[in-house]
Design a protein around this motif. Structure first.
Motif, PDB file in Angstrom:
ATOM      1  N   LEU A  13      19.382  50.547  12.093  1.00 53.45           N
ATOM      2  CA  LEU A  13      18.257  49.875  11.433  1.00 53.45           C
ATOM      3  C   LEU A  13      18.448  49.799   9.922  1.00 53.45           C
ATOM      4  N   SER A  14      19.064  50.819   9.356  1.00 48.45           N
ATOM      5  CA  SER A  14      19.329  50.798   7.912  1.00 48.45           C
ATOM      6  C   SER A  14      20.303  49.674   7.555  1.00 48.45           C
ATOM      7  N   VAL A  15      21.353  49.539   8.375  1.00 51.25           N
ATOM      8  CA  VAL A  15      22.324  48.462   8.120  1.00 51.25           C
ATOM      9  C   VAL A  15      21.664  47.098   8.266  1.00 51.25           C
ATOM     10  N   ILE A  16      20.850  46.926   9.319  1.00 48.58           N
ATOM     11  CA  ILE A  16      20.156  45.649   9.523  1.00 48.58           C
ATOM     12  C   ILE A  16      19.219  45.356   8.358  1.00 48.58           C
ATOM     13  N   PHE A  17      18.494  46.390   7.904  1.00 53.90           N
ATOM     14  CA  PHE A  17      17.567  46.194   6.793  1.00 53.90           C
ATOM     15  C   PHE A  17      18.303  45.799   5.514  1.00 53.90           C
ATOM     16  N   LEU A  18      19.400  46.515   5.229  1.00 58.60           N
ATOM     17  CA  LEU A  18      20.157  46.196   4.014  1.00 58.60           C
ATOM     18  C   LEU A  18      20.782  44.803   4.109  1.00 58.60           C
ATOM     19  N   GLY A  19      21.306  44.458   5.309  1.00 60.77           N
ATOM     20  CA  GLY A  19      21.866  43.112   5.481  1.00 60.77           C
ATOM     21  C   GLY A  19      20.810  42.039   5.312  1.00 60.77           C
ATOM     22  N   GLY A  20      19.618  42.263   5.900  1.00 59.24           N
ATOM     23  CA  GLY A  20      18.543  41.289   5.724  1.00 59.24           C
ATOM     24  C   GLY A  20      18.091  41.182   4.287  1.00 59.24           C
ATOM     25  N   LEU A  21      18.085  42.319   3.577  1.00 59.80           N
ATOM     26  CA  LEU A  21      17.705  42.300   2.167  1.00 59.80           C
ATOM     27  C   LEU A  21      18.693  41.499   1.332  1.00 59.80           C
ATOM     28  N   VAL A  22      19.992  41.659   1.629  1.00 64.60           N
ATOM     29  CA  VAL A  22      21.018  40.898   0.899  1.00 64.60           C
ATOM     30  C   VAL A  22      20.882  39.410   1.181  1.00 64.60           C
ATOM     31  N   ALA A  24      18.204  37.743   2.201  1.00 62.25           N
ATOM     32  CA  ALA A  24      16.976  37.238   1.583  1.00 62.25           C
ATOM     33  C   ALA A  24      17.137  37.073   0.080  1.00 62.25           C
ATOM     34  N   SER A  25      17.818  38.018  -0.559  1.00 62.94           N
ATOM     35  CA  SER A  25      18.032  37.926  -2.008  1.00 62.94           C
ATOM     36  C   SER A  25      18.896  36.722  -2.353  1.00 62.94           C
ATOM     37  N   LEU A  26      19.962  36.509  -1.584  1.00 62.38           N
ATOM     38  CA  LEU A  26      20.836  35.355  -1.840  1.00 62.38           C
ATOM     39  C   LEU A  26      20.100  34.047  -1.586  1.00 62.38           C
ATOM     40  N   THR A  27      19.226  34.018  -0.576  1.00 65.36           N
ATOM     41  CA  THR A  27      18.454  32.807  -0.298  1.00 65.36           C
ATOM     42  C   THR A  27      17.503  32.489  -1.445  1.00 65.36           C
ATOM     43  N   ILE A  28      16.865  33.522  -1.996  1.00 70.29           N
ATOM     44  CA  ILE A  28      15.951  33.311  -3.120  1.00 70.29           C
ATOM     45  C   ILE A  28      16.704  32.859  -4.365  1.00 70.29           C
ATOM     46  N   LEU A  29      17.875  33.438  -4.577  1.00 69.01           N
ATOM     47  CA  LEU A  29      18.641  33.125  -5.788  1.00 69.01           C
ATOM     48  C   LEU A  29      19.551  31.914  -5.621  1.00 69.01           C
ATOM     49  N   ARG A  30      19.554  31.301  -4.440  1.00 69.95           N
ATOM     50  CA  ARG A  30      20.475  30.193  -4.178  1.00 69.95           C
ATOM     51  C   ARG A  30      20.392  29.068  -5.200  1.00 69.95           C
ATOM     52  N   PRO A  31      19.197  28.624  -5.643  1.00 71.57           N
ATOM     53  CA  PRO A  31      19.160  27.538  -6.634  1.00 71.57           C
ATOM     54  C   PRO A  31      19.794  27.909  -7.975  1.00 71.57           C
ATOM     55  N   PHE A  32      19.958  29.216  -8.228  1.00 66.46           N
ATOM     56  CA  PHE A  32      20.470  29.664  -9.521  1.00 66.46           C
ATOM     57  C   PHE A  32      21.908  30.159  -9.458  1.00 66.46           C
ATOM     58  N   ILE A  33      22.488  30.216  -8.253  1.00 67.92           N
ATOM     59  CA  ILE A  33      23.814  30.819  -8.121  1.00 67.92           C
ATOM     60  C   ILE A  33      24.867  30.010  -8.876  1.00 67.92           C
ATOM     61  N   ALA A  34      24.880  28.685  -8.675  1.00 63.77           N
ATOM     62  CA  ALA A  34      25.887  27.856  -9.341  1.00 63.77           C
ATOM     63  C   ALA A  34      25.768  27.966 -10.858  1.00 63.77           C
ATOM     64  N   ALA A  35      24.536  27.864 -11.375  1.00 68.69           N
ATOM     65  CA  ALA A  35      24.341  27.975 -12.823  1.00 68.69           C
ATOM     66  C   ALA A  35      24.731  29.358 -13.333  1.00 68.69           C
ATOM     67  N   ALA A  36      24.431  30.402 -12.547  1.00 69.12           N
ATOM     68  CA  ALA A  36      24.782  31.757 -12.968  1.00 69.12           C
ATOM     69  C   ALA A  36      26.297  31.956 -13.002  1.00 69.12           C
ATOM     70  N   ILE A  37      26.999  31.391 -12.024  1.00 70.28           N
ATOM     71  CA  ILE A  37      28.461  31.498 -12.020  1.00 70.28           C
ATOM     72  C   ILE A  37      29.050  30.789 -13.225  1.00 70.28           C
ATOM     73  N   TRP A  38      28.554  29.561 -13.477  1.00 69.00           N
ATOM     74  CA  TRP A  38      29.038  28.818 -14.646  1.00 69.00           C
ATOM     75  C   TRP A  38      28.738  29.572 -15.932  1.00 69.00           C
ATOM     76  N   ALA A  39      27.514  30.129 -16.037  1.00 70.11           N
ATOM     77  CA  ALA A  39      27.139  30.863 -17.250  1.00 70.11           C
ATOM     78  C   ALA A  39      28.035  32.078 -17.451  1.00 70.11           C
TER      79      ALA A  39
END
Length: 352
Positions: A13-22, A24-39
């Motif tokens: 359950l800990s692994v599933i929770f951490l995987g889901g957290l990662v 979810a975080s990437l999904t939320i930050l998806r609109p900013f990932i390209a700009a963040a990489i470029w920056a």
């Protein structure tokens, strides 16, 4: 006394929770990932320039950040302003040139074209067919593609606003990285050491070095190619050489190269009967286009001690896999993987 076994359910359950957290975080930050990489890439590549400004602006970081923001804005805005200014200043000449195309008569193909192996007779036949049909026949052939071209133009016009927003977001994130660069760099180094010890820290330093080397290779090569293309276009007598040079600069930075501008210019000179200047520009074009495959890898290898084949594969493969940002991401990933693999092999040899 034997240690109690860990609770398998709790671990799972800990692994599933951490995987889901990662995820979810990437999904939320998806609109900013390209700009963040470029920056991040821009901040790492231009960090020495930031320190140079800071040393000459009374050691004030915020003044250096303002100066760097101005430099980045100029890099983006000046070529665009020059291109728009050239179009505005030469609007009447452009209109007159378009009107004169209606009375244009295509000359006979140069004699040497017919002697080219395999393609010579086909090129001559196509040339004569276009010359016989005239501008009207050529427009009739191009017209069916007009609808697709218009749809593409509308789509790109919509993407232009998104591109502008991405640029502004990238600029803002770059300024944040400039403001807290030392702290962010220390955290990344700590993460690398925590992940793989001294090797992880060395991999982080190598990644930064590779980013700077690639930026040097891309920017310098684009500047050299744009300058040489402008010289060739100007000597050959091509109209609006300044505007076309700005277009070449954008294409070279985008890793497209100068061919989409230089090759049509060569065809236009032959079409206009300027065989001598067309041959000159053709040879010049071959030299400028070939320069891209020689100068850029050498500049990148000069900054990062990596195999030339690895650098070339990273640039080309990264571009195909991730788009323009892959020009930086591809070589960095391969450089880190190559260094870690080489260290692992060396450790095994030392143990023996």
């Amino acid at each position: 006394m034997a240690e109690p076994r860990g609770d398998l359910t709790r671990t799972l359950l800990s692994v599933i929770f951490l995987g889901g957290l990662v995820v979810a975080s990437l999904t939320i930050l998806r609109p900013f990932i390209a700009a963040a990489i470029w920056a991040a890439m821009i901040a790492v590549a231009t960090w020495p320039m930031l320190l140079w400004f800071q040393g000459r602006l009374w050691k004030r970081r915020w003044l250096a950040i303002v100066a760097m923001a101005g430099v980045l804005m100029l890099v983006f805005a000046v070529p665009l302003a020059l291109a728009i200014g050239t179009i505005v200043l030469n609007a009447q000449e452009i209109v007159a040139w378009v009107k004169s195309m209606a009375a244009f008569t295509m000359p006979a193909p140069p004699a040497w074209i017919s002697h080219l192996p395999v393609i010579g007779p086909k090129v001559v036949a196509a040339w004569e067919q276009v010359a016989t049909s005239g501008i009207e026949g050529l427009l009739a052939r191009i017209l069916p593609y007009g609808g697709q071209l218009a749809q593409w133009g509308v789509a790109e016009a919509g993407n232009l606003g998104i591109l502008l927003m991405q640029f502004l977001l990238t600029l803002a994130l770059t300024m944040l990285f400039y403001a807290s660069g030392e702290a962010a760099g220390a955290q990344v180094l700590r993460f690398g050491r925590r992940l793989a010890g001294e090797r992880g820290e060395n991999a982080v330093l190598l990644a930064a070095q590779a980013i700077r080397s690639i930026a040097l290779g891309v920017v310098v090569t684009a500047a050299v190619q744009a300058a040489l293309s402008g010289i060739g276009l100007g000597i050959s007598g091509i109209r609006f050489a300044g505007l076309l040079t700005a277009v070449v600069a954008f294409l070279c930075i985008a890793q497209v190269g100068p061919s989409p501008v230089l090759i049509p210019a060569v065809i236009w000179l032959y079409w206009s009967g300027e065989t001598g200047w067309g041959t000159f520009l053709l040879v010049w074009t071959l030299a400028v286009v070939t320069l891209d495959n020689v100068l850029r890898p050498l500049l990148i290898k000069r900054g990062a001690d990596l195999p030339l084949l690895l650098v070339f594969a990273g640039v080309v493969g990264g571009l195909l896999a991730f788009g323009l940002v892959g020009v930086f991401v591809g070589p960095v990933v391969l450089a880190v993987a190559y260094t870690l693999l080489r260290a692992w092999i060396a450790d095994d040899a030392l143990r023996r």
